[in-house]
Design a protein around this motif. Structure first.
Motif, PDB file in Angstrom:
ATOM      1  N   LEU A  86       0.931  -1.604  -0.029  1.00 41.28           N
ATOM      2  CA  LEU A  86       0.388   0.457   0.072  1.00 41.28           C
ATOM      3  C   LEU A  86       0.522   1.247  -0.341  1.00 41.28           C
ATOM      4  O   LEU A  86       1.590   1.416   0.572  1.00 41.28           O
ATOM      5  N   LEU A  87       0.749   2.099  -1.001  1.00 42.73           N
ATOM      6  CA  LEU A  87       1.362   3.090  -1.513  1.00 42.73           C
ATOM      7  C   LEU A  87       0.782   5.035  -1.278  1.00 42.73           C
ATOM      8  O   LEU A  87      -0.778   4.620  -1.605  1.00 42.73           O
ATOM      9  N   TYR A  88       0.395   4.958   0.014  1.00 45.61           N
ATOM     10  CA  TYR A  88      -0.378   6.620  -0.060  1.00 45.61           C
ATOM     11  C   TYR A  88       0.838   7.623  -0.279  1.00 45.61           C
ATOM     12  O   TYR A  88       2.702   8.024  -0.016  1.00 45.61           O
ATOM     13  N   VAL A  89      -0.849   8.466  -1.245  1.00 46.56           N
ATOM     14  CA  VAL A  89       0.424   9.189  -1.466  1.00 46.56           C
ATOM     15  C   VAL A  89      -0.904  11.134  -1.464  1.00 46.56           C
ATOM     16  O   VAL A  89      -1.657  10.670  -1.346  1.00 46.56           O
ATOM     17  N   ALA A  90      -0.190  11.777  -1.854  1.00 43.70           N
ATOM     18  CA  ALA A  90      -1.529  13.396  -1.910  1.00 43.70           C
ATOM     19  C   ALA A  90      -1.556  13.641  -2.886  1.00 43.70           C
ATOM     20  O   ALA A  90      -1.244  12.790  -3.939  1.00 43.70           O
ATOM     21  N   PRO A  91      -3.054  14.042  -3.645  1.00 45.88           N
ATOM     22  CA  PRO A  91      -3.496  14.415  -5.168  1.00 45.88           C
ATOM     23  C   PRO A  91      -2.082  15.481  -5.703  1.00 45.88           C
ATOM     24  O   PRO A  91      -2.152  14.681  -6.805  1.00 45.88           O
ATOM     25  N   GLU A  92      -1.509  16.000  -4.995  1.00 45.48           N
ATOM     26  CA  GLU A  92      -1.090  17.092  -5.349  1.00 45.48           C
ATOM     27  C   GLU A  92       0.588  16.305  -5.879  1.00 45.48           C
ATOM     28  O   GLU A  92       0.946  16.822  -7.509  1.00 45.48           O
ATOM     29  N   ARG A  93       0.805  15.287  -5.162  1.00 46.92           N
ATOM     30  CA  ARG A  93       2.474  14.908  -6.119  1.00 46.92           C
ATOM     31  C   ARG A  93       2.512  13.892  -6.935  1.00 46.92           C
ATOM     32  O   ARG A  93       2.378  13.125  -8.244  1.00 46.92           O
ATOM     33  N   LEU A  94       0.823  12.846  -6.748  1.00 46.63           N
ATOM     34  CA  LEU A  94       0.019  11.637  -7.978  1.00 46.63           C
ATOM     35  C   LEU A  94       0.064  11.918  -9.195  1.00 46.63           C
ATOM     36  O   LEU A  94       0.223  11.207 -10.456  1.00 46.63           O
ATOM     37  N   VAL A  95      -0.425  13.729  -9.807  1.00 47.79           N
ATOM     38  CA  VAL A  95      -0.997  13.690 -10.050  1.00 47.79           C
ATOM     39  C   VAL A  95       0.659  15.061 -11.330  1.00 47.79           C
ATOM     40  O   VAL A  95       0.159  15.724 -12.243  1.00 47.79           O
ATOM     41  N   SER A  96       1.791  15.030 -10.312  1.00 49.27           N
ATOM     42  CA  SER A  96       2.762  15.962 -11.132  1.00 49.27           C
ATOM     43  C   SER A  96       3.696  15.442 -11.978  1.00 49.27           C
ATOM     44  O   SER A  96       3.181  13.960 -12.211  1.00 49.27           O
ATOM     45  N   ASP A  97       4.173  15.902 -12.433  1.00 46.46           N
ATOM     46  CA  ASP A  97       5.185  15.482 -13.869  1.00 46.46           C
ATOM     47  C   ASP A  97       5.916  14.689 -13.713  1.00 46.46           C
ATOM     48  O   ASP A  97       6.492  13.431 -14.560  1.00 46.46           O
ATOM     49  N   ARG A  98       6.482  14.846 -12.981  1.00 49.41           N
ATOM     50  CA  ARG A  98       7.617  14.089 -11.755  1.00 49.41           C
ATOM     51  C   ARG A  98       7.265  12.884 -11.576  1.00 49.41           C
ATOM     52  O   ARG A  98       7.596  11.454 -11.534  1.00 49.41           O
ATOM     53  N   PHE A  99       6.174  12.819 -10.493  1.00 50.78           N
ATOM     54  CA  PHE A  99       5.576  11.105 -10.314  1.00 50.78           C
ATOM     55  C   PHE A  99       5.151  10.473 -11.349  1.00 50.78           C
ATOM     56  O   PHE A  99       5.094   8.884 -11.710  1.00 50.78           O
ATOM     57  N   LEU A 100       4.206  11.188 -11.874  1.00 52.01           N
ATOM     58  CA  LEU A 100       3.298  10.181 -12.681  1.00 52.01           C
ATOM     59  C   LEU A 100       4.246   9.261 -13.818  1.00 52.01           C
ATOM     60  O   LEU A 100       4.071   7.590 -14.175  1.00 52.01           O
ATOM     61  N   PRO A 101       5.211   9.761 -14.305  1.00 46.85           N
ATOM     62  CA  PRO A 101       6.974   8.222 -15.085  1.00 46.85           C
ATOM     63  C   PRO A 101       7.044   7.082 -13.883  1.00 46.85           C
ATOM     64  O   PRO A 101       6.477   6.251 -15.041  1.00 46.85           O
ATOM     65  N   PHE A 102       7.630   8.043 -12.392  1.00 45.45           N
ATOM     66  CA  PHE A 102       7.423   6.598 -11.703  1.00 45.45           C
ATOM     67  C   PHE A 102       6.473   6.112 -11.695  1.00 45.45           C
ATOM     68  O   PHE A 102       6.675   4.714 -11.610  1.00 45.45           O
ATOM     69  N   LEU A 103       5.240   6.052 -11.717  1.00 47.21           N
ATOM     70  CA  LEU A 103       3.933   5.183 -11.877  1.00 47.21           C
ATOM     71  C   LEU A 103       3.750   4.217 -13.141  1.00 47.21           C
ATOM     72  O   LEU A 103       3.531   3.129 -12.135  1.00 47.21           O
TER      73      LEU A 103
END
Length: 718
Positions: free
Chosen positions: A112-129
């Motif tokens: 289980l990974l908890y993240v805030a919505p701002e981080r989830l939709v950021s340009d840096r985080f999406l490629p990691f996802l």
């Protein structure tokens, strides 16, 4: 036969519970079938488990969207204490910690990974996802606090609107939207804004049975009454205030009166707020005095009271804020102090809004809150009707039900009121209808020529307040409706016409002044309570050593079971509800040693009995019956819906009463009959039903005797 027969085993292994709460199993089965879901489950109903357990069973990583840092950190800590691989990524971490956690995720070591919505939709985080999805697989997105996606919700957050990109980017990954409160409009908005595809929808009852609701008039000595409330109610509590100034004032007074209290409002620094919140969560301080900025980010289940020193702006906020009490299901108290002066302050603030439509909606919401505060009907009936849930009244756990006002037949007055609504063509609000009834000479009445109506002036014998009381009661009982566009226009429904055709009567509770007290039970310390205090001290010591809140070690309900059962072996300890495999290994010996020491000091014999003989838990089928009963269905209706015989359902309810899952018998057996049956049971003892019926006569049914005997047995064991 369920497709998932081993869910109870997984529940016990990871979380230590033997049975699911009502509705949980069905939600989890839907989640495991890869369907989108919308889950509306009130605070304390076990909402988090509905995504946490499927995440552990499914392959891959479940990504949980959570709006507040404190909330996600708290949930992750609780999961880790159960031996579950969970983590969070947020702004509290440095770059090294972030990279380290990302590496663990890529290696498949996190469930289980908890993240805030701002981080989830950021340009840096999406490629990691994308990388995670390719390497490990994403099993689901769980959107917690999903009401934040809707402008019609009580806590709209624009960044939640961007979460629709998850559906576009990962079309085959199911999305589970979860929230504690949502009206019909908000639910529709959540489905649309998150792009949910034919979701399974689960709406649990909004009825929090363990909460006692009361409204008290705010008088000059309101602080003295508030102080008395805090002193007579054990445990932690929250006091909500409308302004920062009031927060500081009440905090100062409580500290002066030797009550450990801290403030929480936007005027404090981030560091002060965080520190004060942490001290409250860890039981270092008993009372938090706060503006409404406080509370959403806490997961403290053992708050025993919530006091509103001022009226909130709307009923949904009040339900949310008061609902921070008793999340562990234990009896808790919600008190609202009400004065007309507070209403004028909120009206002034509303008038400062620049948008006229916003003003209209805010004024209607305030009117609904005033209706609640001044209402004479069951408080739950008023609350639940706001969320579109019909409740029959007589909850037995609010001031209006415990101390009922005299009930009078107001059918004739209701016919006049509803006829006036009809004559005015269902285009006006309550104030105008009352003016017409009382023969007022307002500009509006003249403009629409309502002084020429047959209902003009027919209600001069009643005051405006009496007519308003009737109007509110008609709305609360579902005998009249009101538009939600901000104008609060009164609308007739089928039941309204039944009243006007003399096919239905109307009873109204008439307000009287009465001193209200609340008593949860005897304050005399029992042997179990003395042990409970020692177990609480041990829990606090362990929590402080690990820098976590005490409830993360064990919930209050589990400690109470320990004090009652006194398990002295690991096998006995493992059978307690709330003890999973990980907590047994980590804490079992320490708590068993404390229990043994206590028993030796008091010369108590070692317990040899299986602990489950002391505490009997409802079966799954009984819990399903309980859920339907709590929705207001009769025994015959439940039997029909479940395709079982009424006799089977009657047996379920009797067992639920005996297992202390149903406290109030008033809807099943009249009070005077209960008293008579109890007298016979106290005379004859625990005998079969037939001798009791022979003793009482034909006016008593076997079912009535069965239900009261179950209650008598439950009390006899305690």
């Amino acid at each position: 036969m369920s497709q998932y027969p081993n869910l109870e085993a997984a529940l016990k292994y990871y979380f230590g519970y033997d049975n699911f709460r009502p509705g949980q199993r069905q939600v989890i089965e839907n989640a495991l079938s890869n369907r989108d879901s919308l889950i509306v489950m009130p605070t304390g109903g076990g909402k988090s488990l509905c995504f946490q357990l499927p995440a552990l069973i499914k392959k891959g990583l479940t990504v949980v969207v959570s709006p507040l840092i404190a909330l996600m950190q708290d949930q992750v800590e609780a999961l880790r204490k159960n031996g579950i691989a969970a983590t969070f990524l947020n702004s509290s971490l440095n770059s090294y910690q972030t990279r380290s956690r990302e590496q663990y995720i890529i290696q498949g070591k996190v469930k289980l990974l908890y993240v805030a919505p701002e981080r989830l939709v950021s340009d840096r985080f999406l490629p990691f996802l994308d990388l995670v999805h390719h390497q490990v697989g994403i099993s689901a997105f769980a959107i917690d606090e999903a009401h934040c996606v809707s402008e019609w919700g009580h806590d709209f957050r624009p960044e939640y609107r961007q979460l629709i990109l998850l559906r576009k980017r990962y079309p085959d990954v199911p999305t589970w939207a979860l929230t504690a409160t949502a009206t019909d409009r908000v639910r529709s908005d959540i489905i649309q804004q998150l792009g949910l595809k034919e979701p399974s929808i689960h709406i649990a009852s909004f009825n929090r049975q363990n909460l006692y609701y009361e409204v008290r008039p705010k008088k000059k000595n309101a602080y003295a009454e508030l102080l008395e409330l805090i002193r007579e109610t054990p445990g932690s509590g929250i006091v909500y205030c409308l302004t920062r100034k009031k927060v500081d004032e009440i905090t100062f007074k409580l500290q002066h009166d030797k009550v450990s209290a801290l403030p929480y409002h936007a005027g404090l620094t981030d560091e002060e707020r965080t520190q004060n919140q942490t001290r409250f969560i860890r039981d270092d301080v008993r009372v938090m005095v706060a503006t409404i900025a406080f509370g959403m980010g806490i997961n403290k289940p053992d708050v025993r009271f919530v006091i509103h020193s001022d009226i909130p702006r709307n009923l949904e906020s009040y339900y949310q804020e008061s609902g921070r009490a008793g999340r562990d299901g234990e009896p808790s108290r919600c008190t609202l102090f009400y004065s007309y002066g507070d209403v004028k302050i909120i009206e002034y603030l509303i008038n400062q809004k620049s948008d006229s439509q916003e003003q209209l909606i805010a004024k209607q919401q305030l009117r609904q809150m005033i209706d609640y505060a001044e209402g004479t009907d069951c408080r739950r009936t008023i609350q639940l009707s706001y969320f579109g849930e019909r409740f029959t009244g007589n909850c037995g756990n609010c001031d209006n039900c415990r101390y009922p006002k005299p009930v009078q037949d107001w059918t004739l007055e209701a016919m006049k009121f509803l006829s006036c609504v009809a004559r005015c063509k269902e285009k006006f609000g309550m104030g105008h209808i009352i003016d017409v009834l009382r023969g007022a000479k307002t500009q509006k009445i003249t403009q629409y020529e309502h002084d020429k109506l047959s209902t003009y002036g027919i209600g001069k014998d009643k005051s405006a307040d009496e007519w308003r009381m009737l109007g509110r009661s008609l709305l609360h009982q579902g005998l009249l409706e009101q538009s939600t566009d901000g104008y609060a226009v009164l609308k007739l429904n089928a039941l309204s016409w039944e009243i006007m055709r003399r096919q239905r009567t109307v009873s109204v509770a008439v307000s009287v002044t009465q001193k209200i007290t609340w008593n949860e039970g005897s304050t005399q310390a029992t042997e179990a309570e003395l042990l409970l205090q020692r177990l609480r001290s041990l829990r606090k010591k362990l929590a402080d050593e690990q820098s976590v809140p005490p409830y993360i070690i064990f919930a209050d309900s589990t400690l109470k079971l320990m004090a009652q059962v006194k398990p002295q072996t690991k096998d006995e300890f493992a059978k307690l509800s709330g003890v999973g495999i990980h907590k047994l290994a980590q804490y079992g010996e320490k708590f068993i040693a404390e229990i043994r020491a206590y028993c030796q000091e008091l010369g108590l014999q070692e317990q040899k009995t299986n602990p489950t003989s002391f505490v009997s838990f409802p079966s799954n089928t009984e819990l399903q019956t309980l859920e339907l009963y709590q929705q207001g269905l009769s025994i015959s209706e439940i039997a029909k819906k479940r395709n079982l015989s009424p006799k089977t359902i009657t047996g379920h309810i009797a067992n639920l009463i005996e297992k202390n899952q149903l406290g109030d018998l008033n809807q099943l057996v009249p009070v005077e009959k209960q008293q008579k049956i109890l007298q016979v049971l106290n005379t004859l003892g625990d005998v079969a039903l037939t001798p009791i019926k022979e003793y009482l006569g034909d006016s008593y049914s076997f079912e009535e005797i069965l239900f009261v005997r179950s209650k008598w047995r439950q009390h006899s064991r305690n």
